[in-house]
Design a protein around this motif. Structure first.
Motif, PDB file in Angstrom:
ATOM      1  N   TYR A 268      13.999 -13.444  27.483  1.00 25.64           N
ATOM      2  CA  TYR A 268      13.397 -12.299  26.809  1.00 25.64           C
ATOM      3  C   TYR A 268      12.948 -12.688  25.393  1.00 25.64           C
ATOM      4  N   SER A 419      20.382  -3.270  32.858  1.00 22.75           N
ATOM      5  CA  SER A 419      18.970  -3.613  32.898  1.00 22.75           C
ATOM      6  C   SER A 419      18.598  -4.435  31.669  1.00 22.75           C
ATOM      7  N   GLU A 420      17.450  -5.060  31.725  1.00 24.64           N
ATOM      8  CA  GLU A 420      16.960  -5.846  30.594  1.00 24.64           C
ATOM      9  C   GLU A 420      16.860  -4.983  29.341  1.00 24.64           C
ATOM     10  N   GLU A 421      16.408  -3.735  29.484  1.00 20.48           N
ATOM     11  CA  GLU A 421      16.271  -2.839  28.333  1.00 20.48           C
ATOM     12  C   GLU A 421      17.614  -2.521  27.698  1.00 20.48           C
ATOM     13  N   GLU A 422      18.684  -2.518  28.480  1.00 20.88           N
ATOM     14  CA  GLU A 422      19.999  -2.152  27.961  1.00 20.88           C
ATOM     15  C   GLU A 422      20.634  -3.246  27.115  1.00 20.88           C
ATOM     16  N   SER A 425      16.865  -6.973  23.109  1.00 22.97           N
ATOM     17  CA  SER A 425      15.898  -6.469  22.141  1.00 22.97           C
ATOM     18  C   SER A 425      15.251  -7.685  21.497  1.00 22.97           C
TER      19      SER A 425
END
Length: 455
Positions: A268, A419-422, A425
Protein backbone atom coordinates in the motif's frame (compact mmCIF):
# COMPACT_ATOMS: atom_id res chain seq x y z
CA UNK A 1 36.38 -7.80 21.01
CA UNK A 2 37.55 -11.14 22.38
CA UNK A 3 40.61 -10.68 24.49
CA UNK A 4 40.81 -7.05 23.40
CA UNK A 5 40.55 -3.80 25.32
CA UNK A 6 37.25 -2.24 26.33
CA UNK A 7 35.50 -0.29 23.59
CA UNK A 8 36.12 3.13 25.08
CA UNK A 9 39.82 2.40 25.45
CA UNK A 10 40.13 2.34 21.67
CA UNK A 11 40.08 5.19 19.24
CA UNK A 12 36.34 5.46 18.43
CA UNK A 13 36.90 6.07 14.75
CA UNK A 14 39.19 3.08 14.48
CA UNK A 15 36.79 0.92 16.45
CA UNK A 16 33.80 1.74 14.19
CA UNK A 17 35.81 1.55 10.98
CA UNK A 18 37.01 -1.91 11.98
CA UNK A 19 33.44 -2.99 12.62
CA UNK A 20 32.17 -1.71 9.29
CA UNK A 21 35.15 -3.26 7.54
CA UNK A 22 34.15 -6.62 8.99
CA UNK A 23 30.58 -6.50 7.74
CA UNK A 24 30.94 -9.41 5.34
CA UNK A 25 31.25 -11.84 8.22
CA UNK A 26 28.02 -13.84 8.10
CA UNK A 27 27.77 -14.99 11.67
CA UNK A 28 27.58 -13.58 15.16
CA UNK A 29 30.61 -13.64 17.40
CA UNK A 30 30.85 -14.20 21.12
CA UNK A 31 31.64 -11.07 23.09
CA UNK A 32 34.45 -11.04 25.65
CA UNK A 33 34.58 -14.82 25.59
CA UNK A 34 31.14 -15.22 27.14
CA UNK A 35 28.39 -17.46 25.69
CA UNK A 36 25.97 -15.86 23.28
CA UNK A 37 22.44 -15.12 24.45
CA UNK A 38 19.76 -17.29 22.91
CA UNK A 39 16.34 -16.25 21.78
CA UNK A 40 13.81 -18.74 23.03
CA UNK A 41 15.89 -21.69 21.86
CA UNK A 42 16.77 -20.00 18.58
CA UNK A 43 20.43 -19.42 17.75
CA UNK A 44 21.26 -15.75 17.06
CA UNK A 45 20.68 -14.97 13.37
CA UNK A 46 23.55 -14.52 10.94
CA UNK A 47 22.51 -11.19 9.44
CA UNK A 48 22.25 -7.71 10.83
CA UNK A 49 18.72 -6.94 12.02
CA UNK A 50 16.94 -4.88 14.61
CA UNK A 51 16.84 -7.58 17.24
CA UNK A 52 18.72 -9.20 20.07
CA UNK A 53 18.43 -10.21 23.68
CA UNK A 54 19.24 -7.88 26.55
CA UNK A 55 22.30 -8.98 28.53
CA UNK A 56 21.17 -10.88 31.58
CA UNK A 57 18.78 -13.15 29.72
CA UNK A 58 19.12 -16.91 29.92
CA UNK A 59 22.38 -18.11 28.39
CA UNK A 60 23.49 -21.30 26.77
CA UNK A 61 26.41 -22.40 24.60
CA UNK A 62 25.57 -22.23 20.91
CA UNK A 63 25.00 -25.55 19.24
CA UNK A 64 27.83 -26.84 17.05
CA UNK A 65 27.25 -26.21 13.37
CA UNK A 66 26.85 -29.18 11.05
CA UNK A 67 29.56 -29.68 8.49
CA UNK A 68 28.00 -27.81 5.60
CA UNK A 69 29.67 -25.82 2.89
CA UNK A 70 29.77 -22.03 2.97
CA UNK A 71 27.80 -22.08 -0.29
CA UNK A 72 24.99 -24.00 1.37
CA UNK A 73 24.84 -21.41 4.13
CA UNK A 74 24.43 -18.71 1.47
CA UNK A 75 21.61 -20.49 -0.34
CA UNK A 76 19.62 -21.38 2.74
CA UNK A 77 19.41 -19.52 5.99
CA UNK A 78 20.94 -21.50 8.83
CA UNK A 79 22.27 -24.87 9.94
CA UNK A 80 19.71 -27.27 11.34
CA UNK A 81 18.28 -26.22 14.69
CA UNK A 82 15.11 -25.85 16.66
CA UNK A 83 12.32 -23.38 16.02
CA UNK A 84 10.71 -20.88 18.28
CA UNK A 85 7.94 -22.66 20.11
CA UNK A 86 4.39 -21.44 19.67
CA UNK A 87 3.42 -18.80 22.18
CA UNK A 88 0.67 -19.58 24.65
CA UNK A 89 -2.40 -17.43 25.09
CA UNK A 90 -4.71 -15.66 22.66
CA UNK A 91 -3.18 -14.25 19.51
CA UNK A 92 -4.08 -10.79 18.36
CA UNK A 93 -5.00 -11.58 14.77
CA UNK A 94 -6.80 -14.83 15.54
CA UNK A 95 -10.27 -13.89 16.82
CA UNK A 96 -12.89 -12.75 14.35
CA UNK A 97 -13.47 -9.71 16.52
CA UNK A 98 -10.04 -8.33 15.64
CA UNK A 99 -10.53 -5.02 13.87
CA UNK A 100 -7.24 -3.33 13.11
CA UNK A 101 -3.59 -4.15 13.85
CA UNK A 102 -2.58 -0.51 14.03
CA UNK A 103 -1.14 0.58 17.36
CA UNK A 104 -0.05 3.92 18.75
CA UNK A 105 3.59 4.73 18.07
CA UNK A 106 5.45 7.66 19.53
CA UNK A 107 7.00 10.18 17.11
CA UNK A 108 10.61 9.98 15.98
CA UNK A 109 13.15 10.89 18.67
CA UNK A 110 15.34 13.93 18.15
CA UNK A 111 18.37 14.75 20.29
CA UNK A 112 20.80 17.65 20.47
CA UNK A 113 23.51 16.29 22.79
CA UNK A 114 26.63 14.69 21.35
CA UNK A 115 29.37 13.22 23.51
CA UNK A 116 31.58 10.19 23.97
CA UNK A 117 31.25 8.52 27.34
CA UNK A 118 34.13 7.88 29.73
CA UNK A 119 32.60 4.49 30.56
CA UNK A 120 34.77 1.43 30.06
CA UNK A 121 32.14 -0.70 28.36
CA UNK A 122 30.48 1.59 25.82
CA UNK A 123 30.67 4.46 23.37
CA UNK A 124 28.13 7.27 23.80
CA UNK A 125 26.46 8.53 20.63
CA UNK A 126 23.97 11.28 21.37
CA UNK A 127 21.53 9.91 23.95
CA UNK A 128 22.50 6.31 23.16
CA UNK A 129 25.14 4.21 24.86
CA UNK A 130 26.44 1.76 22.27
CA UNK A 131 27.08 -1.57 23.93
CA UNK A 132 27.80 -5.06 22.60
CA UNK A 133 27.71 -6.01 18.95
CA UNK A 134 24.67 -8.20 18.33
CA UNK A 135 24.75 -8.79 14.58
CA UNK A 136 26.50 -8.33 11.24
CA UNK A 137 25.23 -8.17 7.72
CA UNK A 138 25.88 -6.99 4.19
CA UNK A 139 25.66 -3.28 4.99
CA UNK A 140 27.00 -2.92 8.51
CA UNK A 141 26.92 -4.08 12.11
CA UNK A 142 24.16 -3.99 14.70
CA UNK A 143 24.90 -2.90 18.26
CA UNK A 144 22.82 -2.86 21.38
CA UNK A 145 22.05 0.76 22.28
CA UNK A 146 20.76 1.97 25.65
CA UNK A 147 18.86 5.22 26.19
CA UNK A 148 19.30 5.97 29.89
CA UNK A 149 16.69 8.75 30.00
CA UNK A 150 14.05 6.30 28.76
CA UNK A 151 15.55 3.24 30.45
CA UNK A 152 15.08 1.43 27.17
CA UNK A 153 17.24 -0.59 24.80
CA UNK A 154 17.27 -0.23 21.04
CA UNK A 155 19.05 -1.94 18.17
CA UNK A 156 21.37 0.44 16.32
CA UNK A 157 22.55 -0.42 12.83
CA UNK A 158 25.88 1.16 11.88
CA UNK A 159 25.72 1.27 8.08
CA UNK A 160 28.16 2.22 5.36
CA UNK A 161 26.80 5.00 3.15
CA UNK A 162 28.99 3.79 0.29
CA UNK A 163 27.48 0.32 0.42
CA UNK A 164 23.96 1.74 0.66
CA UNK A 165 24.56 3.56 -2.60
CA UNK A 166 25.38 0.37 -4.47
CA UNK A 167 22.92 -1.70 -6.43
CA UNK A 168 21.26 -3.54 -3.56
CA UNK A 169 21.01 -0.68 -1.11
CA UNK A 170 18.31 1.80 -0.13
CA UNK A 171 18.43 4.40 -2.92
CA UNK A 172 16.16 2.77 -5.47
CA UNK A 173 12.95 4.74 -5.61
CA UNK A 174 11.21 7.29 -7.85
CA UNK A 175 10.69 10.97 -6.97
CA UNK A 176 8.90 11.60 -3.66
CA UNK A 177 5.10 11.50 -3.57
CA UNK A 178 3.66 14.96 -3.70
CA UNK A 179 6.69 16.27 -5.64
CA UNK A 180 6.52 18.21 -8.89
CA UNK A 181 6.98 14.98 -10.81
CA UNK A 182 3.91 13.45 -9.20
CA UNK A 183 1.92 16.56 -10.19
CA UNK A 184 3.08 16.48 -13.79
CA UNK A 185 5.94 18.94 -13.35
CA UNK A 186 9.62 18.34 -14.05
CA UNK A 187 11.24 15.71 -11.86
CA UNK A 188 13.83 16.90 -9.39
CA UNK A 189 17.18 15.25 -9.93
CA UNK A 190 18.43 13.83 -6.63
CA UNK A 191 22.00 13.18 -5.67
CA UNK A 192 22.67 9.58 -4.56
CA UNK A 193 22.81 10.39 -0.85
CA UNK A 194 19.68 12.55 -1.15
CA UNK A 195 17.88 9.46 -2.40
CA UNK A 196 19.06 7.60 0.70
CA UNK A 197 17.65 10.34 2.94
CA UNK A 198 14.41 10.33 0.97
CA UNK A 199 14.08 6.59 1.51
CA UNK A 200 14.77 7.02 5.22
CA UNK A 201 12.06 9.68 5.46
CA UNK A 202 9.55 7.12 4.18
CA UNK A 203 10.79 4.30 6.44
CA UNK A 204 10.63 6.53 9.54
CA UNK A 205 6.93 7.19 8.92
CA UNK A 206 5.93 3.56 8.42
CA UNK A 207 3.63 2.76 11.32
CA UNK A 208 2.19 -0.73 11.49
CA UNK A 209 2.15 -3.42 14.13
CA UNK A 210 3.54 -5.92 11.61
CA UNK A 211 6.50 -3.79 10.44
CA UNK A 212 9.62 -3.13 12.53
CA UNK A 213 9.76 0.51 13.60
CA UNK A 214 12.64 2.82 12.66
CA UNK A 215 12.90 5.54 15.34
CA UNK A 216 15.85 7.74 14.45
CA UNK A 217 18.74 8.13 12.03
CA UNK A 218 22.04 9.83 12.87
CA UNK A 219 24.61 10.88 10.29
CA UNK A 220 28.25 11.79 10.77
CA UNK A 221 28.92 13.91 7.65
CA UNK A 222 32.70 13.45 7.91
CA UNK A 223 32.51 9.66 8.07
CA UNK A 224 31.06 6.83 6.01
CA UNK A 225 28.56 5.78 8.69
CA UNK A 226 24.82 6.12 9.11
CA UNK A 227 23.33 5.11 12.47
CA UNK A 228 19.78 3.71 12.31
CA UNK A 229 17.92 3.24 15.60
CA UNK A 230 15.34 0.44 15.47
CA UNK A 231 12.90 -1.07 17.89
CA UNK A 232 14.61 -3.93 19.73
CA UNK A 233 12.73 -7.22 19.43
CA UNK A 234 13.91 -9.49 22.19
CA UNK A 235 12.39 -12.74 20.93
CA UNK A 236 14.25 -12.70 17.65
CA UNK A 237 13.35 -14.39 14.36
CA UNK A 238 10.18 -16.41 14.28
CA UNK A 239 12.19 -19.35 12.89
CA UNK A 240 15.63 -20.29 11.59
CA UNK A 241 15.74 -22.56 8.54
CA UNK A 242 16.28 -25.49 8.38
CA UNK A 243 14.55 -26.47 11.58
CA UNK A 244 13.86 -29.75 13.39
CA UNK A 245 10.55 -28.72 14.96
CA UNK A 246 8.28 -26.87 12.53
CA UNK A 247 5.16 -25.08 13.71
CA UNK A 248 1.77 -26.69 14.19
CA UNK A 249 -0.55 -25.76 11.35
CA UNK A 250 -2.61 -23.37 13.49
CA UNK A 251 0.48 -21.46 14.65
CA UNK A 252 1.64 -21.18 11.05
CA UNK A 253 -1.79 -19.79 10.12
CA UNK A 254 -1.64 -17.10 12.80
CA UNK A 255 1.86 -16.06 11.80
CA UNK A 256 0.90 -15.94 8.12
CA UNK A 257 -2.02 -13.63 8.95
CA UNK A 258 0.44 -11.16 10.49
CA UNK A 259 2.82 -11.42 7.53
CA UNK A 260 0.03 -10.81 5.01
CA UNK A 261 -1.19 -7.73 6.87
CA UNK A 262 2.36 -6.35 7.04
CA UNK A 263 2.95 -7.12 3.38
CA UNK A 264 -0.33 -5.51 2.34
CA UNK A 265 0.67 -2.39 4.29
CA UNK A 266 4.08 -2.25 2.58
CA UNK A 267 2.54 -2.72 -0.86
CA UNK A 268 0.00 0.00 0.00
CA UNK A 269 2.97 2.28 0.72
CA UNK A 270 4.41 1.21 -2.66
CA UNK A 271 7.27 -0.77 -1.14
CA UNK A 272 8.38 -4.19 -2.39
CA UNK A 273 10.32 -5.99 0.34
CA UNK A 274 12.13 -8.52 -1.89
CA UNK A 275 13.55 -10.61 0.96
CA UNK A 276 10.64 -12.12 2.89
CA UNK A 277 11.90 -15.17 4.78
CA UNK A 278 11.64 -16.51 8.35
CA UNK A 279 14.83 -14.87 9.62
CA UNK A 280 13.52 -11.46 8.49
CA UNK A 281 10.28 -11.98 10.42
CA UNK A 282 10.77 -11.00 14.05
CA UNK A 283 8.53 -11.80 16.98
CA UNK A 284 7.66 -8.83 19.15
CA UNK A 285 6.76 -8.79 22.83
CA UNK A 286 3.15 -8.22 21.76
CA UNK A 287 3.08 -11.61 20.01
CA UNK A 288 2.91 -10.05 16.55
CA UNK A 289 5.25 -11.05 13.74
CA UNK A 290 6.98 -7.96 12.32
CA UNK A 291 8.63 -7.65 8.92
CA UNK A 292 12.24 -6.43 9.14
CA UNK A 293 15.34 -5.80 7.01
CA UNK A 294 14.61 -3.48 4.08
CA UNK A 295 18.16 -3.72 2.74
CA UNK A 296 17.11 -4.82 -0.77
CA UNK A 297 13.65 -3.26 -0.89
CA UNK A 298 12.27 -1.24 -3.81
CA UNK A 299 9.75 1.55 -3.93
CA UNK A 300 7.59 2.17 -6.98
CA UNK A 301 4.93 4.38 -8.52
CA UNK A 302 1.74 3.11 -10.09
CA UNK A 303 0.06 -0.20 -9.30
CA UNK A 304 3.14 -2.43 -9.08
CA UNK A 305 6.90 -2.46 -9.40
CA UNK A 306 8.38 -3.79 -12.62
CA UNK A 307 11.71 -5.25 -11.60
CA UNK A 308 14.61 -6.63 -13.61
CA UNK A 309 17.43 -7.18 -11.09
CA UNK A 310 18.05 -10.15 -8.83
CA UNK A 311 18.09 -9.61 -5.07
CA UNK A 312 17.23 -11.53 -1.94
CA UNK A 313 18.02 -15.01 -0.65
CA UNK A 314 18.46 -17.71 -3.35
CA UNK A 315 16.14 -20.37 -1.88
CA UNK A 316 13.32 -17.79 -1.61
CA UNK A 317 13.65 -16.29 -5.10
CA UNK A 318 10.78 -16.62 -7.55
CA UNK A 319 11.29 -18.35 -10.94
CA UNK A 320 10.80 -15.11 -12.89
CA UNK A 321 13.54 -13.39 -10.85
CA UNK A 322 16.14 -15.95 -11.94
CA UNK A 323 14.96 -16.32 -15.52
CA UNK A 324 17.27 -15.67 -18.46
CA UNK A 325 14.51 -14.02 -20.49
CA UNK A 326 15.59 -10.50 -19.56
CA UNK A 327 11.97 -9.47 -19.10
CA UNK A 328 10.82 -7.36 -16.16
CA UNK A 329 8.60 -8.94 -13.51
CA UNK A 330 6.05 -7.99 -10.87
CA UNK A 331 7.35 -6.96 -7.48
CA UNK A 332 4.16 -7.86 -5.61
CA UNK A 333 4.14 -11.37 -7.09
CA UNK A 334 7.77 -11.72 -6.02
CA UNK A 335 6.86 -11.03 -2.38
CA UNK A 336 3.97 -13.49 -2.55
CA UNK A 337 6.29 -16.26 -3.79
CA UNK A 338 8.77 -15.65 -0.96
CA UNK A 339 5.90 -15.66 1.53
CA UNK A 340 4.75 -19.00 0.09
CA UNK A 341 8.24 -20.46 0.59
CA UNK A 342 8.15 -19.06 4.14
CA UNK A 343 4.78 -20.71 4.82
CA UNK A 344 6.20 -24.02 3.56
CA UNK A 345 9.12 -23.56 5.98
CA UNK A 346 6.72 -22.90 8.85
CA UNK A 347 5.04 -26.30 8.53
CA UNK A 348 7.91 -28.44 7.19
CA UNK A 349 10.98 -26.77 8.68
CA UNK A 350 12.78 -26.52 5.31
CA UNK A 351 12.51 -24.84 1.93
CA UNK A 352 10.60 -26.57 -0.88
CA UNK A 353 13.60 -26.34 -3.21
CA UNK A 354 17.07 -27.12 -1.82
CA UNK A 355 20.46 -27.64 -3.41
CA UNK A 356 24.09 -26.98 -2.53
CA UNK A 357 24.77 -25.35 -5.90
CA UNK A 358 23.19 -22.15 -7.12
CA UNK A 359 22.57 -23.24 -10.73
CA UNK A 360 21.00 -26.51 -9.63
CA UNK A 361 18.85 -24.62 -7.13
CA UNK A 362 17.70 -22.25 -9.87
CA UNK A 363 16.85 -25.18 -12.11
CA UNK A 364 14.71 -26.76 -9.38
CA UNK A 365 12.89 -23.52 -8.63
CA UNK A 366 12.08 -22.97 -12.30
CA UNK A 367 11.21 -26.53 -13.31
CA UNK A 368 10.33 -28.82 -10.40
CA UNK A 369 6.91 -29.16 -8.82
CA UNK A 370 6.34 -28.53 -5.11
CA UNK A 371 6.49 -31.80 -3.15
CA UNK A 372 4.75 -32.17 0.22
CA UNK A 373 6.43 -34.60 2.64
CA UNK A 374 4.29 -37.31 4.20
CA UNK A 375 5.11 -35.95 7.66
CA UNK A 376 3.93 -33.81 9.25
CA UNK A 377 0.35 -34.17 8.05
CA UNK A 378 -1.18 -30.90 6.90
CA UNK A 379 -4.67 -30.05 5.62
CA UNK A 380 -5.57 -30.02 1.95
CA UNK A 381 -6.61 -26.37 2.34
CA UNK A 382 -3.08 -25.45 3.40
CA UNK A 383 -1.56 -27.38 0.50
CA UNK A 384 -3.93 -25.57 -1.86
CA UNK A 385 -2.80 -22.17 -0.58
CA UNK A 386 0.90 -23.07 -0.79
CA UNK A 387 0.50 -24.27 -4.38
CA UNK A 388 -1.30 -21.07 -5.34
CA UNK A 389 1.43 -18.95 -3.74
CA UNK A 390 4.14 -21.02 -5.42
CA UNK A 391 2.58 -20.86 -8.88
CA UNK A 392 5.56 -20.54 -11.22
CA UNK A 393 3.57 -18.19 -13.45
CA UNK A 394 3.47 -14.75 -11.79
CA UNK A 395 0.48 -13.81 -13.94
CA UNK A 396 -1.73 -16.50 -12.35
CA UNK A 397 -0.10 -16.53 -8.89
CA UNK A 398 -2.50 -15.68 -6.08
CA UNK A 399 -2.31 -12.08 -4.82
CA UNK A 400 -2.44 -10.65 -1.31
CA UNK A 401 -6.17 -9.70 -1.47
CA UNK A 402 -7.10 -13.28 -2.40
CA UNK A 403 -4.76 -14.76 0.21
CA UNK A 404 -6.65 -12.75 2.85
CA UNK A 405 -9.88 -14.41 1.72
CA UNK A 406 -8.53 -17.95 1.41
CA UNK A 407 -10.54 -20.48 3.50
CA UNK A 408 -7.42 -21.73 5.31
CA UNK A 409 -6.45 -18.20 6.35
CA UNK A 410 -9.94 -17.21 7.55
CA UNK A 411 -11.13 -20.60 8.85
CA UNK A 412 -13.79 -20.66 6.14
CA UNK A 413 -14.77 -17.06 6.82
CA UNK A 414 -15.04 -17.37 10.62
CA UNK A 415 -11.96 -15.18 11.23
CA UNK A 416 -11.78 -12.53 8.52
CA UNK A 417 -8.81 -10.23 8.32
CA UNK A 418 -9.28 -6.43 8.42
CA UNK A 419 -9.76 -4.72 5.10
CA UNK A 420 -7.02 -2.63 3.54
CA UNK A 421 -8.91 0.54 4.51
CA UNK A 422 -8.99 -0.52 8.17
CA UNK A 423 -5.27 -0.99 8.67
CA UNK A 424 -3.57 1.02 5.91
CA UNK A 425 -3.16 4.75 5.43
CA UNK A 426 -0.80 6.26 2.88
CA UNK A 427 2.50 7.72 4.08
CA UNK A 428 3.32 11.08 2.51
CA UNK A 429 6.62 12.87 2.99
CA UNK A 430 7.28 16.56 2.45
CA UNK A 431 10.51 18.15 1.27
CA UNK A 432 11.03 19.38 4.83
CA UNK A 433 10.67 15.86 6.20
CA UNK A 434 13.19 14.55 3.70
CA UNK A 435 15.55 17.36 4.70
CA UNK A 436 15.15 16.48 8.39
CA UNK A 437 15.09 12.71 7.92
CA UNK A 438 18.61 12.40 9.30
CA UNK A 439 20.03 14.04 12.41
CA UNK A 440 23.52 15.38 11.62
CA UNK A 441 26.15 14.90 14.29
CA UNK A 442 29.71 16.27 14.50
CA UNK A 443 32.52 14.09 13.22
CA UNK A 444 34.24 11.80 15.70
CA UNK A 445 37.33 14.01 15.52
CA UNK A 446 35.34 17.08 16.58
CA UNK A 447 33.59 15.21 19.37
CA UNK A 448 36.85 13.72 20.66
CA UNK A 449 38.41 17.19 20.77
CA UNK A 450 35.46 18.52 22.81
CA UNK A 451 35.63 15.63 25.25
CA UNK A 452 39.41 16.09 25.63
CA UNK A 453 38.98 19.79 26.39
CA UNK A 454 36.38 19.01 29.10
CA UNK A 455 38.90 16.73 30.75
Amino acid sequence: MEGGPAVCCQDPRTELVERVAAIDVAHLEETDGSPEPTRNCVDPPPRARAVSVIPGSALRHPAARPSLSARKFSLQERPAGSCLEAQAGPYATGPASHISPRAWRRPTIESHHVAISDAEDCVQLNQYKLQSEIGKGAYGVVRLAYNESEDRHYAMKVLSKKKLLKQYGFPRRPPPRGSQAAQGGPAKQLLPLERVYQEIAILKKLDHVNVVKLFEVLDDPAEDNLYLVFDLLRKGPVMEVPCDKPFPEEQARLYLRDIILGLEYLHYQKIIHRDIKPSNLLLGDDGHVKIADFGVSNQFEGNDAQLSSTAGTPAFMAPEAISDSGQSFSGKALDVWATGVTLYCFVYGKCPFIDDYILALHRKIKNEAVVFPEEPKVSEELKDLILKMLDKNPETRIGVPDIKLHPWVTKNGEEPLPSEEEHCSVVEVTEEEVKNSVKLIPSWTTVERRVWRRR
